[in-house]
Scaffold this active site. Sequence first.
Site, PDB file in Angstrom:
ATOM      1  CG  HIS A  96      -1.980   1.039   1.175  1.00  0.00           C
ATOM      2  ND1 HIS A  96      -1.739   2.355   1.521  1.00  0.00           N
ATOM      3  CD2 HIS A  96      -3.287   0.987   0.814  1.00  0.00           C
ATOM      4  CE1 HIS A  96      -2.850   3.063   1.365  1.00  0.00           C
ATOM      5  NE2 HIS A  96      -3.808   2.250   0.942  1.00  0.00           N
ATOM      6  CD  GLU A 168      -5.656   1.031  -2.599  1.00  0.00           C
ATOM      7  OE1 GLU A 168      -6.749   1.134  -2.015  1.00  0.00           O
ATOM      8  OE2 GLU A 168      -4.580   0.866  -2.000  1.00  0.00           O
TER       9      GLU A 168
END
Length: 262
Positions: A96, A168
Amino acid sequence: MKKVWLGSSWKMNKTNEEVGRYCQLIKPHLSNLSADLQTFLIPPFPYVKQVETALSETRCLAGVQNVGWASSGPYTGEVSVDMAKDIGASLVEIGHSERREWFGETDATVNKKVILSLNTGLRPLICVGDTADEKCWGVSAESIVRQVKIALHGVSAEQVTKVLIAYEPVWAIGEHGIPASTEEAEMGLAAIRSGLTTLYDSEIAQSVPLLYGGSVNIHNAKMLLRQPNIDGLFVGRTAWQPEGFARLIQLVTEVIEEQAYA
């Protein structure tokens, strides 16, 4: 029809009491899911077993937000893949952008964690994304595909079918993120699909679930899922309350039904 994925990472949020309430309220909405919908929740480490146990009778997987890049050793504060599996995790979020920005995660460590996870029987959820500068410079696709290729270095064609990849955009994440347009989200995932085709082949590329995450909400969820390369949604704060996650389940189910009768 391809399975649709819907899940959320809670980041560093919630207490024991809040987790218990969330699971209690969301469980009825997970009990009769479409066979074509797979849900998952990724709580902070202390609550993984609690979530896994509370929702064990539903089709909702529990995951962890990170693992160490070594299987064991003198790495104070880290959690190994075996430990993650031991507490009930089925999948592991890797790479992430917040891990990359704040904790020194690199493409190389992402690759180590992906290999370890696959060898341990955990499903990696690999997060990739472009920065605002990369978007401005027009190199988003190159940046995303580079991250994917390094993350999958040494991953066989058989293994990659057990991988999830989430696009993302860094500029779309968080409270002040700017939601990507449907076209921008699809473009990023189309680039990943193309990269997977280059690494493996088109059939394998189609078999890898690609998720979009980045300011997903109840207003854009259905439009995103109608895109050809978006196989699921990885949701932030919209799913942090059980009411929000329940509403997303309903919306995703409606899209699944639309596509079944199309």
